[in-house]
Structures are given as structure tokens and as C-alpha cells.
Scaffold this motif. Sequence first.
Motif, PDB file in Angstrom:
ATOM      1  N   ARG A 103       0.751  -1.168  -0.050  1.00 36.77           N
ATOM      2  CA  ARG A 103      -0.036  -0.074  -0.023  1.00 36.77           C
ATOM      3  C   ARG A 103       1.053   1.259   0.150  1.00 36.77           C
ATOM      4  NH1 ARG A 103      -3.607  -2.706   3.639  1.00 36.77           N
ATOM      5  NH2 ARG A 103      -2.480  -1.778   5.448  1.00 36.77           N
ATOM      6  N   ILE A 104       1.906   1.249   0.868  1.00 42.09           N
ATOM      7  CA  ILE A 104       2.820   2.310   0.966  1.00 42.09           C
ATOM      8  C   ILE A 104       3.304   2.565  -0.414  1.00 42.09           C
ATOM      9  CG2 ILE A 104       5.026   3.331   1.727  1.00 42.09           C
ATOM     10  CD1 ILE A 104       4.144   1.839   4.496  1.00 42.09           C
ATOM     11  N   GLU A 105       4.055   1.575  -1.295  1.00 44.15           N
ATOM     12  CA  GLU A 105       4.508   1.556  -2.456  1.00 44.15           C
ATOM     13  C   GLU A 105       3.624   2.210  -3.327  1.00 44.15           C
ATOM     14  OE1 GLU A 105       7.685   1.081  -2.918  1.00 44.15           O
ATOM     15  OE2 GLU A 105       8.436  -0.602  -1.652  1.00 44.15           O
ATOM     16  N   ASN A 106       2.431   1.620  -3.271  1.00 44.80           N
ATOM     17  CA  ASN A 106       1.416   2.168  -4.551  1.00 44.80           C
ATOM     18  C   ASN A 106       0.990   3.600  -4.157  1.00 44.80           C
ATOM     19  OD1 ASN A 106       1.109  -0.310  -5.747  1.00 44.80           O
ATOM     20  ND2 ASN A 106      -0.551  -0.757  -4.281  1.00 44.80           N
ATOM     21  N   VAL A 107       0.818   4.084  -2.934  1.00 48.07           N
ATOM     22  CA  VAL A 107       0.732   5.552  -2.606  1.00 48.07           C
ATOM     23  C   VAL A 107       1.759   6.556  -3.147  1.00 48.07           C
ATOM     24  CG1 VAL A 107       0.478   7.416  -0.737  1.00 48.07           C
ATOM     25  CG2 VAL A 107      -0.798   5.008  -0.793  1.00 48.07           C
ATOM     26  N   ALA A 108       2.990   6.045  -2.865  1.00 46.17           N
ATOM     27  CA  ALA A 108       4.373   6.874  -3.348  1.00 46.17           C
ATOM     28  C   ALA A 108       4.340   6.891  -4.617  1.00 46.17           C
ATOM     29  CB  ALA A 108       5.750   6.117  -2.854  1.00 46.17           C
ATOM     30  N   LYS A 109       3.910   5.677  -5.310  1.00 46.01           N
ATOM     31  CA  LYS A 109       4.085   5.741  -6.987  1.00 46.01           C
ATOM     32  C   LYS A 109       3.056   6.791  -7.517  1.00 46.01           C
ATOM     33  CE  LYS A 109       5.672   1.307  -7.958  1.00 46.01           C
ATOM     34  NZ  LYS A 109       5.325  -0.333  -8.523  1.00 46.01           N
ATOM     35  N   SER A 110       1.774   6.911  -6.903  1.00 45.16           N
ATOM     36  CA  SER A 110       0.618   7.602  -7.180  1.00 45.16           C
ATOM     37  C   SER A 110       1.201   8.978  -6.999  1.00 45.16           C
ATOM     38  CB  SER A 110      -0.590   7.503  -6.394  1.00 45.16           C
ATOM     39  OG  SER A 110      -0.396   7.833  -5.068  1.00 45.16           O
ATOM     40  N   LEU A 111       2.034   9.305  -6.189  1.00 47.17           N
ATOM     41  CA  LEU A 111       2.441  10.800  -6.131  1.00 47.17           C
ATOM     42  C   LEU A 111       3.634  11.088  -6.790  1.00 47.17           C
ATOM     43  CD1 LEU A 111       2.413  10.749  -2.162  1.00 47.17           C
ATOM     44  CD2 LEU A 111       0.784  11.874  -3.595  1.00 47.17           C
ATOM     45  N   CYS A 112       4.188  10.188  -7.617  1.00 42.22           N
ATOM     46  CA  CYS A 112       5.079  10.439  -8.685  1.00 42.22           C
ATOM     47  C   CYS A 112       6.456  10.263  -7.914  1.00 42.22           C
ATOM     48  CB  CYS A 112       5.038  11.655  -9.336  1.00 42.22           C
ATOM     49  SG  CYS A 112       3.380  11.998 -10.393  1.00 42.22           S
ATOM     50  N   TRP A 113       6.618   9.916  -6.832  1.00 43.46           N
ATOM     51  CA  TRP A 113       7.832   9.857  -6.212  1.00 43.46           C
ATOM     52  C   TRP A 113       8.554   8.513  -6.676  1.00 43.46           C
ATOM     53  CZ3 TRP A 113       6.583   9.670  -0.147  1.00 43.46           C
ATOM     54  CH2 TRP A 113       5.836  10.932   0.207  1.00 43.46           C
ATOM     55  N   LYS A 114      10.209   8.817  -6.534  1.00 42.04           N
ATOM     56  CA  LYS A 114      10.838   7.547  -7.150  1.00 42.04           C
ATOM     57  C   LYS A 114      11.460   7.155  -6.002  1.00 42.04           C
ATOM     58  CE  LYS A 114      15.357   7.170  -9.719  1.00 42.04           C
ATOM     59  NZ  LYS A 114      16.151   7.806 -10.590  1.00 42.04           N
ATOM     60  N   LYS A 115      11.618   5.657  -6.022  1.00 38.93           N
ATOM     61  CA  LYS A 115      12.023   5.182  -4.969  1.00 38.93           C
ATOM     62  C   LYS A 115      13.493   4.819  -5.123  1.00 38.93           C
ATOM     63  CE  LYS A 115      11.526   1.088  -1.795  1.00 38.93           C
ATOM     64  NZ  LYS A 115      10.896  -0.213  -1.491  1.00 38.93           N
ATOM     65  N   VAL A 116      14.652   5.525  -4.454  1.00 36.79           N
ATOM     66  CA  VAL A 116      15.974   5.747  -4.832  1.00 36.79           C
ATOM     67  C   VAL A 116      16.698   4.731  -4.029  1.00 36.79           C
ATOM     68  CG1 VAL A 116      15.704   8.006  -5.613  1.00 36.79           C
ATOM     69  CG2 VAL A 116      16.112   7.668  -3.118  1.00 36.79           C
ATOM     70  N   ALA A 117      16.329   4.158  -2.782  1.00 35.27           N
ATOM     71  CA  ALA A 117      17.113   3.081  -2.155  1.00 35.27           C
ATOM     72  C   ALA A 117      16.277   2.403  -1.247  1.00 35.27           C
ATOM     73  CB  ALA A 117      18.196   3.848  -1.253  1.00 35.27           C
ATOM     74  N   HIS A 118      16.678   1.298  -1.107  1.00 34.39           N
ATOM     75  CA  HIS A 118      16.041   0.311   0.053  1.00 34.39           C
ATOM     76  C   HIS A 118      16.973  -0.845   0.497  1.00 34.39           C
ATOM     77  CE1 HIS A 118      12.064  -2.228   0.915  1.00 34.39           C
ATOM     78  NE2 HIS A 118      13.157  -2.436   1.985  1.00 34.39           N
ATOM     79  N   ARG A 119      17.733  -0.546   1.487  1.00 31.33           N
ATOM     80  CA  ARG A 119      18.907  -1.306   2.145  1.00 31.33           C
ATOM     81  C   ARG A 119      18.616  -1.459   3.393  1.00 31.33           C
ATOM     82  NH1 ARG A 119      23.677   2.773  -0.548  1.00 31.33           N
ATOM     83  NH2 ARG A 119      22.941   2.414  -2.711  1.00 31.33           N
ATOM     84  N   GLY A 120      18.370  -2.721   3.843  1.00 33.25           N
ATOM     85  CA  GLY A 120      18.441  -3.279   5.193  1.00 33.25           C
ATOM     86  C   GLY A 120      17.162  -2.622   5.466  1.00 33.25           C
ATOM     87  N   ASP A 121      17.014  -1.751   6.751  1.00 31.72           N
ATOM     88  CA  ASP A 121      15.872  -1.366   7.659  1.00 31.72           C
ATOM     89  C   ASP A 121      15.315   0.074   7.125  1.00 31.72           C
ATOM     90  OD1 ASP A 121      15.981  -3.554   8.813  1.00 31.72           O
ATOM     91  OD2 ASP A 121      16.709  -2.828  10.785  1.00 31.72           O
ATOM     92  N   LEU A 122      16.062   0.403   5.895  1.00 32.79           N
ATOM     93  CA  LEU A 122      15.716   2.008   5.389  1.00 32.79           C
ATOM     94  C   LEU A 122      15.324   1.884   3.853  1.00 32.79           C
ATOM     95  CD1 LEU A 122      18.639   4.098   6.664  1.00 32.79           C
ATOM     96  CD2 LEU A 122      16.559   4.230   7.412  1.00 32.79           C
TER      97      LEU A 122
END
Length: 346
Positions: free
Chosen positions: A61-80
Motif C-alpha cells: 500500500r505504501i509503495e502504491n501511494v508513493a507511486k501515485s505521488l510520482c515519487w521515485k524509490k531511490v534506495a531500499h537497504r536493510g531497514d531503510l
Amino acid sequence: MAHCSRCLIPWGQYDGVYLIEVDRVLRPGGYWILSGPPINWQKHWKGWERTKEDLNEEQTRIENVAKSLCWKKVAHRGDLAIWQKPINHLNCKTNPKFTQTPPFCPVHNPDSAWYMDIETCVTRLPEVSSNEQVAGGAIANWPKRLHMVPPRVTSGSIEGVTPEIFQQDVILWNKRISYYKTVNNQLGQPGRHRNLLDMNAFLGGFAASLVKDPLWVMNIVPVEAKVDTLGAIYERGLIGTYQSWCEAMSTYPRTYDLIHADSVFTIYQHKCEMEDIMLEMDRILRPEGSVIIRDDVDLLVKIKNNADGLNWDSQIVDHEDGPMVREKLLFAVKLYWTAPADIDQA
């Protein structure tokens, strides 16, 4: 940058309203960082005492909302996990990936935040002519951004504030801070003050003139001020918030080492009681904390009477431009004191 660590806010629920509010307060190209549930649930789900399915659904759900806001996921490492807001909205509606984008908000002041409801619409960024252009204007890296004319001023979006007025304000506050340190040495004592509050910051000139000192300043733009300059304060790389001084401030008691009030009592002269404002100042000022008040001499005489009643050690001094200027300064120190024994027992 906005950062959330284990704050357990339901980011993906209620049509993404909480992330939409994060989007509103981030500048173009700003970052949102999330750590804690549900990030890295594959490793932590047992310790969190939740099912894999539940956590996976929450993250989706979080990923979908972020995409709907046109946000770009720039990192996903460990707990961040880190997302970036776009620098403009040029492609937001035309890219097929963002077809579920919430509607843009009706035209209104996007900086309005005092007693405003959060909305499930996206705050529209200023128009641009190319994909590479930063909406609203690019900001220099620190510390250059502190001294450059803020984009909001350059664009003319702050009524009555021009680049020339900004430069004059810089010179004015360098002069005033020098005078403060000459007349009253408290600001010149290293280590005496760490947490400062500017009750009427305008463009943040007071804070900017102290940037080389080992301290920080909370810049307040009064809700009742003639112009809203908080955005320009943030563009300079300073921190601040809105406040009505007819109300209590949301802060711990005895928080600040020094409170600076430039023309605050003129702003509130017919809006609320001087005594109430000064009582609130006393509440959030630590014992032996300092106060600097600038205002018209007639108001300052009344302020001095109240300061004496609060057991502040205070004195009125002339303006930096001499005794013929009606504006005067009051320097004060909040003294240690205890209630008499009979009051304490009562």
C-alpha cells in the motif's frame, strides 16, 4: 527531508492522506525516509508479532501511494527505504505509471497550514518549461543557500518582498546582532545560549546573522504577520514554524535559552493581552534565560512593568541608530526564584 523511524503511522491507509501531507511539506526533489515496520519485514516479522501477509500488504500500500505521488524509490537497504519527490509535475499526469495519481488541489495558498485540514489532493508545484527545471526555482547547497535570495523572493511570490529588500534585511541584521553583542554581552558569551527562539522572524535575518555561533534558532512566523515568509526561511536552510502568540506554543516548558521578539507586541496590540504573551514567554524560557524585545517606546515601558512583575532583571536601551528613534530595546534575564513558604504550603 522528512524522516520517520518506527512512528507506526498508517501511511497507506485513508487514501494515502498522511503521505500526501508529507508530499505537501517536502520541497521539489525532497526525500522521505522510512525505517521500522513494514520495512525489511522479511527479517523482522516474527519479532514484530505480525504475519508476513499483513506486513507485505502494508508495504505494498505504501509503495502504491508513493507511486501515485510520482515519487521515485531511490534506495531500499536493510531497514531503510528512501523515496524522492519529483522536481516538477511536468510528467506526473502524462506518464502511464502514474494514472492513479490523486487529483491536484484547487488553486490556493499551499503554504497555509494553521488550522487547516489535510486533504487527499496533491499540492500543485509551480509550472516549469522543461523536465530538468526545478519547480519554484533551484536551491544552492549549504551554506550558499543561506545567503542567496530565496526563490520565493526572486519569483515575487511573497507580496512586498523583493530581492533588494532581502539584501537590505541581511545588512540590517548583521548590524543589529553586532549591536546586541556590544550593548549586552550575553550573546557574545560562548556556550551561554544554545536554543534560541525568534518570535517574529520575517526572513530569518536574526538566525542567519548568528549562523557561525554554536547555537540554533527556531524561527516563528506569526499567523497574524502581514506576509507569510516561512517558505523563504526554509529555502535559506533555516528551521521554523507558524504560531499565533495569542495561543500557547506547543513546546516543553523551560525550553529556550534566549527569546527574541521584534515588534511582536505591536502586531498583537489589539488582538490579545500583553500579559498573556509575556507569561507564555516566561513559561518557555529557562531560569537565567535571556530576552531581547524590540518595540515602540510606549509599548516597551508597559513591557518593562510586566517584566518586573515576572521578576525579570531588565533594562531599556536606545536603538542602534541612536536615542532619537522611537523604537527601543529591552534586555532581560529571567531570575531564579521560589515561592514563599506560606504559598508553597497552601
